[in-house]
Design a protein around this motif. Structure first.
Motif, PDB file in Angstrom:
ATOM      1  N   ASP A 194       0.874  -1.171   0.000  1.00 30.59           N
ATOM      2  CA  ASP A 194       0.000   0.000   0.000  1.00 30.59           C
ATOM      3  C   ASP A 194       0.909   1.218   0.000  1.00 30.59           C
ATOM      4  OD1 ASP A 194      -1.901   1.863   2.355  1.00 30.59           O
ATOM      5  OD2 ASP A 194      -2.380   1.598   0.227  1.00 30.59           O
ATOM      6  N   ILE A 195       0.758   2.081  -0.987  1.00 34.93           N
ATOM      7  CA  ILE A 195       1.565   3.300  -1.082  1.00 34.93           C
ATOM      8  C   ILE A 195       0.799   4.418  -0.390  1.00 34.93           C
ATOM      9  CG2 ILE A 195       2.514   5.040  -2.662  1.00 34.93           C
ATOM     10  CD1 ILE A 195       2.759   2.686  -4.753  1.00 34.93           C
ATOM     11  N   PRO A 212       0.901   8.170   0.083  1.00 35.88           N
ATOM     12  CA  PRO A 212       1.612   9.336  -0.459  1.00 35.88           C
ATOM     13  C   PRO A 212       2.233  10.241   0.613  1.00 35.88           C
ATOM     14  CG  PRO A 212      -0.405   8.977  -1.697  1.00 35.88           C
ATOM     15  CD  PRO A 212      -0.431   8.005  -0.547  1.00 35.88           C
ATOM     16  N   HIS A 250      -0.814  -2.957  -6.229  1.00 37.78           N
ATOM     17  CA  HIS A 250      -0.517  -1.810  -5.359  1.00 37.78           C
ATOM     18  C   HIS A 250      -1.825  -1.082  -5.073  1.00 37.78           C
ATOM     19  CE1 HIS A 250       3.467  -2.742  -7.020  1.00 37.78           C
ATOM     20  NE2 HIS A 250       3.881  -2.346  -5.822  1.00 37.78           N
ATOM     21  N   THR A 251      -1.876  -0.476  -3.883  1.00 37.08           N
ATOM     22  CA  THR A 251      -3.018   0.374  -3.549  1.00 37.08           C
ATOM     23  C   THR A 251      -2.439   1.721  -3.129  1.00 37.08           C
ATOM     24  OG1 THR A 251      -2.988  -0.517  -1.283  1.00 37.08           O
ATOM     25  CG2 THR A 251      -4.504  -1.553  -2.851  1.00 37.08           C
ATOM     26  N   VAL A 252      -3.262   2.750  -3.184  1.00 33.10           N
ATOM     27  CA  VAL A 252      -2.792   4.109  -2.841  1.00 33.10           C
ATOM     28  C   VAL A 252      -3.643   4.624  -1.684  1.00 33.10           C
ATOM     29  CG1 VAL A 252      -2.391   6.457  -3.668  1.00 33.10           C
ATOM     30  CG2 VAL A 252      -2.073   4.519  -5.223  1.00 33.10           C
ATOM     31  N   GLU A 306      -4.235  -3.134 -12.932  1.00 31.32           N
ATOM     32  CA  GLU A 306      -2.863  -2.611 -12.901  1.00 31.32           C
ATOM     33  C   GLU A 306      -2.071  -3.281 -14.004  1.00 31.32           C
ATOM     34  OE1 GLU A 306      -1.190  -2.509  -8.937  1.00 31.32           O
ATOM     35  OE2 GLU A 306       0.864  -2.443  -9.693  1.00 31.32           O
ATOM     36  N   TRP A 345       6.293   6.690  -7.835  1.00 29.26           N
ATOM     37  CA  TRP A 345       6.831   6.235  -6.557  1.00 29.26           C
ATOM     38  C   TRP A 345       7.755   5.062  -6.864  1.00 29.26           C
ATOM     39  CZ3 TRP A 345       1.240   6.680  -6.614  1.00 29.26           C
ATOM     40  CH2 TRP A 345       0.751   7.801  -5.922  1.00 29.26           C
ATOM     41  N   LYS A 352       2.100   7.589 -10.668  1.00 29.70           N
ATOM     42  CA  LYS A 352       1.054   8.226  -9.856  1.00 29.70           C
ATOM     43  C   LYS A 352      -0.241   8.373 -10.670  1.00 29.70           C
ATOM     44  CE  LYS A 352       1.038  12.536  -9.999  1.00 29.70           C
ATOM     45  NZ  LYS A 352       1.481  13.939 -10.043  1.00 29.70           N
TER      46      LYS A 352
END
Ligand SMILES: NS(=O)(=O)c1ccc(B(O)O)cc1
Ligand SMILES: [Zn+2]
Length: 257
Positions: free
Chosen positions: A29-30, A32, A104-106, A114, A188, A209
């Motif tokens: 999980d990114i 920000p 990935h999740t944000v 994805e 990222w 992003k």
């Protein structure tokens, strides 16, 4: 006997691939707000030659487009990496519905799909040699969000009818993967792994992003593919994503403020 997609579900992978519990597993999980801006990060330099596009394949866990990687004509340089990494293939991960599908999740947000563009470090002799080295691979991840129909996906989706089941492949020429990149290449980056077995901790992840769009109908087309081979009980190819893994102290850097 459970269908193929049930036997090797992510929770089971650690039994055969203990690195599933490793220190640099992907996806993540990114967040920000927790990423650190690094002014030293260079812009991505991606150059792809459509004539290196070879074929499109249903490999039983995704749809994959494979490229000739005997020259440097489709490659990634700069960004967070040093040296030159050749494009080997790209593939996707998606959900059974538009509310999930990305790896990935944000900040906890899941995208419907994805795209992964897989490159290998030419300091090694081949993809397979590079795949197990800590600096062996660089994967560019691009999120798909629901929006207008994406004409650049259409060419891919048209081939899906001929590769519906596992093991099917067909020639696929002159496709330019840069048409699947977002306009802005802010990213990222963090040290991670393959997201499917063998889960090698060999990937420099570069996650854009900005998402690209796909229509809901185009997403539905991905869901017509099968995990199962011709003749076996049809098992819809959906939810072929690994959930986010523990960060284990890693830093995520941002190329943008
Ligand atoms: N999903 S991923 O990009 O991390 C990936 C790429 C390649 C392979 B592989 O060649 O086994 C597995 C996973
Ligand atoms: Zn992938």
């Amino acid at each position: 006997i459970p269908p193929a997609s049930k036997t090797l579900r992510p929770q089971k992978w650690v039994e055969n691939f203990p690195i599933a519990d490793g220190v640099r597993q992907s996806p993540i999980d990114i967040v920000p707000g927790q990423a650190s801006y690094d002014a030293g990060l260079k812009p991505l330099d991606l150059k792809y030659d459509p004539s290196t596009c070879l074929d499109i394949l249903n490999n039983g866990h995704s749809v994959q487009v494979t490229f000739a990687d005997d020259t440097d004509s489709s490659r990634l340089t700069d960004g967070p990496i040093s040296g030159l990494y050749r494009l080997k293939q790209f593939h996707f991960h998606w959900g059974a519905s538009d509310d999930k599908g990305s790896e990935h999740t944000v900040a906890g947000t899941k995208y419907p799909a994805e795209l992964h563009l897989v490159h290998w470090n030419t300091k090694y002799a081949s993809f397979s040699e590079a795949a197990s080295k800590p600096d062996g691979l660089a994967v560019v991840g691009v999120f798909l969000k629901i929006g207008g129909e994406n004409p650049n996906l259409q060419k891919l989706l048209k081939a899906f009818d001929t590769i519906k089941s596992k093991g099917k492949q067909t020639s696929f020429a002159n496709f330019d993967p840069s048409t699947l990149l977002p306009g802005c290449l802010d990213y990222w980056t963090y040290d991670g792994s393959l997201t499917t077995p063998p889960l090698y901790e060999s990937v420099t992840w570069i996650v854009c992003k900005e998402p690209i769009t796909a229509s809901s109908a185009q997403m539905a087309k991905f869901r017509t593919l099968l995990f199962s081979a011709d003749g076996a009980a049809p098992d819809c190819m959906v939810n072929n994503y690994r959930p986010p893994q523990p960060l284990k102290g890693r830093t995520v850097r941002a190329s943008f403020k």
